[in-house]
Design a protein around this motif. Sequence first.
Motif, short mmCIF file in Angstrom:
data_model
loop_
_atom_site.label_atom_id
_atom_site.label_comp_id
_atom_site.label_asym_id
_atom_site.label_seq_id
_atom_site.Cartn_x
_atom_site.Cartn_y
_atom_site.Cartn_z
N UNK A 28 0.83 -1.21 0.00
CA UNK A 28 0.00 0.00 0.00
C UNK A 28 0.87 1.26 0.00
N UNK A 29 2.12 1.10 -0.46
CA UNK A 29 3.06 2.22 -0.57
C UNK A 29 3.26 2.95 0.76
N UNK A 30 3.22 2.19 1.85
CA UNK A 30 3.47 2.79 3.15
C UNK A 30 4.86 2.36 3.57
N UNK A 31 5.84 3.25 3.43
CA UNK A 31 7.23 2.88 3.71
C UNK A 31 7.68 3.40 5.07
N UNK A 32 6.76 3.81 5.89
CA UNK A 32 7.17 4.28 7.21
C UNK A 32 7.32 5.78 7.26
N UNK A 33 7.81 6.25 8.41
CA UNK A 33 7.94 7.69 8.64
C UNK A 33 9.40 8.01 8.90
N UNK A 34 9.86 9.09 8.27
CA UNK A 34 11.27 9.47 8.41
C UNK A 34 11.59 9.86 9.84
N UNK A 35 12.81 9.51 10.31
CA UNK A 35 13.21 9.88 11.66
C UNK A 35 13.38 11.39 11.79
N UNK A 36 13.93 12.02 10.75
CA UNK A 36 14.31 13.42 10.90
C UNK A 36 13.20 14.39 10.53
N UNK B 45 14.60 4.79 7.96
CA UNK B 45 13.41 4.53 7.13
C UNK B 45 13.56 5.01 5.69
N UNK B 46 14.23 6.16 5.50
CA UNK B 46 14.41 6.64 4.12
C UNK B 46 15.32 5.69 3.36
N UNK B 47 16.41 5.24 4.01
CA UNK B 47 17.31 4.29 3.36
C UNK B 47 16.56 3.02 2.98
N UNK B 48 15.76 2.53 3.91
CA UNK B 48 15.00 1.31 3.65
C UNK B 48 14.02 1.51 2.50
N UNK C 161 7.97 12.98 8.30
CA UNK C 161 6.96 12.89 7.25
C UNK C 161 6.99 11.48 6.67
N UNK C 162 5.95 11.12 5.90
CA UNK C 162 5.93 9.81 5.26
C UNK C 162 7.08 9.73 4.25
N UNK C 163 7.66 8.52 4.12
CA UNK C 163 8.84 8.37 3.28
C UNK C 163 8.48 8.31 1.80
N UNK C 164 7.36 7.65 1.49
CA UNK C 164 7.07 7.34 0.09
C UNK C 164 7.00 8.55 -0.83
N UNK C 165 6.29 9.66 -0.48
CA UNK C 165 6.24 10.80 -1.42
C UNK C 165 7.62 11.35 -1.75
N UNK C 166 8.50 11.46 -0.75
CA UNK C 166 9.85 11.96 -1.00
C UNK C 166 10.61 11.04 -1.93
N UNK C 167 10.56 9.73 -1.62
CA UNK C 167 11.28 8.76 -2.44
C UNK C 167 10.74 8.77 -3.87
N UNK C 168 9.41 8.82 -3.99
CA UNK C 168 8.81 8.76 -5.33
C UNK C 168 9.21 9.96 -6.16
N UNK C 169 9.16 11.16 -5.56
CA UNK C 169 9.45 12.34 -6.37
C UNK C 169 10.92 12.37 -6.78
#
Lengths: 265, 306
Positions: free
Chosen positions: B73-81, B269-272, B84-92
């Motif tokens: 469901x494109x839920x990659x967790x929440x960034x530590x720093x 989380x972002x790395x993952x 925010x949710x990780x997926x939108x950042x990674x996708x863009x």
Amino acid sequence: MLYKYRRLIIASGIIAGLWLLFEVWALIVSASPTEVVLSERLLNPSIEHWFGTDDLGRDILSRTAYGARLSFRVSILAWFASLSFGLFLGGIAGYWEGSWLDRTISWCTGALFIIPYMIIIIAALSVLGPGLENAYLVLTFIAWAAPARMTRINVIKIKTQDYIRAAHAMGFSPLSIILKAILPAVIPTVLIASVGILPELIALDAGLSFFGLGVRPPAPSLGKMIVDGLSNLSLAWWIALAPTFALGLICISVNIAARILRNAT
Amino acid sequence: MNQTGRVFCYYVSLLFGLLFLNFLLFNVIPSDPSRIMLGPNADNAAVEHLRQEFGLNDPLIKQFTHYIQGLLSFDLGISYTTRRAVWPDVASSFKVTLLSSFSALLLATIYSIISAYISFVSKSGFRKFFTALNSNLMSVPSLVIAIVFGLFCIRWDLLSFAGTGDVRNILMSALVLTIYPSASLSQILLEQTFTLDKQPYIIEARSFGFTNSFIFWKRLLKNALLPWISQISNVVAILIGGAAVVEVVFSVPGIGRLLFQAVLRRDLPILQGILATVTSCFIIINILTEFVYWFLNPRKGEIHVV
């Protein structure tokens, strides 16, 4: 004799000579690579400092020499480790061709060829923590695939020969047949072909220290120096120049050596 | 099981293996993610509360299925720093990297076909020249190319748009990135061209009096491209690694810069998320490559297993 092995001598001469150059250079440079001299920040290249100084006043020439030396040491050690690892696993996979062992090993080598390993080792190292030992570990873990695959193919070719069957008939255990009869016959081929992964290892090592995951600062490494130079690129172009030049020189020379070796066979 | 099924199984097993590795790397090896998140001075009750919230006290299998469900469901967790949710950042940022990688690949395709054409048509020393050039270009790390290119850009003041993420910025990184795939793809095509040159059907075409140019475009290229296609996924794998470095140099807002920042801040989380996205994308690229190979190969049914 000398003429017959001329390519081998030239190629190993290039690699060993370059390595020796940086080792000796690191010994004879007078300036310390880690000494901070704040009065000599961001100096232009001059007679005193051939490639200038960085933003903490450290001599770039000596830092480059130490960094290149370290780069050589890391990649050659990782190369040896991955070569022996790959020879052993490739030998096992080739000997028991078609078994579950072979299928597992081949699955791993196939996977290592197609995954974007740079991203994976960066992620792995940032979890394991930066440092030289972990960098060795991760580089070896990535690089064993190519020699293993080459060994496997050569072992499959060689294992039906009469002297191997004779060893079988005399009742030697499979492991001693692999180690004493098969591997010595395939080592020269695999060794020569896998010199080609050495420039890749050097580049990977530089990439790791670029991401701050190699040796810990203040010890100099080529990738970290390039990052430091990057933030000052428009102000002091010479900081990034020397390590970049050294890295390119090492990679191209090792590649030329690998090409000379490959053409020999 | 037939060939197609076997290839499919290979990739599915690879995908699960990599995702499991990814899961292990971030959920099991670090001693306590919630401790990293809250810092060393947090009190134990807060850490325990966070462990409950993230489900870190559950058995491993349950955590893994939870992780896979999250991925679907494109839920990659929440960034530590950034929290925010990780997926939108990674996708863009992944979009930017894909754009620059594919333009690099396009340039590489053009270069490799042109170099193969030139060395096929003019039988002089061009082949040796291109082979030596490609081999040396392949060995130069993209880091070195990027820095040299960057120094020239500064000399002529071309870096004013660094970090903006507009088309010129992406094109600049594509131009640097294209060196490696150009060299390696051109190498494969050159080798293949000269293997096929000795094939009977080319000799036959030549004896009919067709020009070299006609033979190259109409008879040789399609066959020569087959091993080229099977190598594309390997080349893209290395290309993405190079992109990670080049994007930091030119500050392109792609996956490489995100990775760099995440490593600096130890934002697991972002790395993952990056790792999961890149590996899944790779499996898809590989399956597509297999399909294109199968489509172009006249010997149908023979699927190439990497």
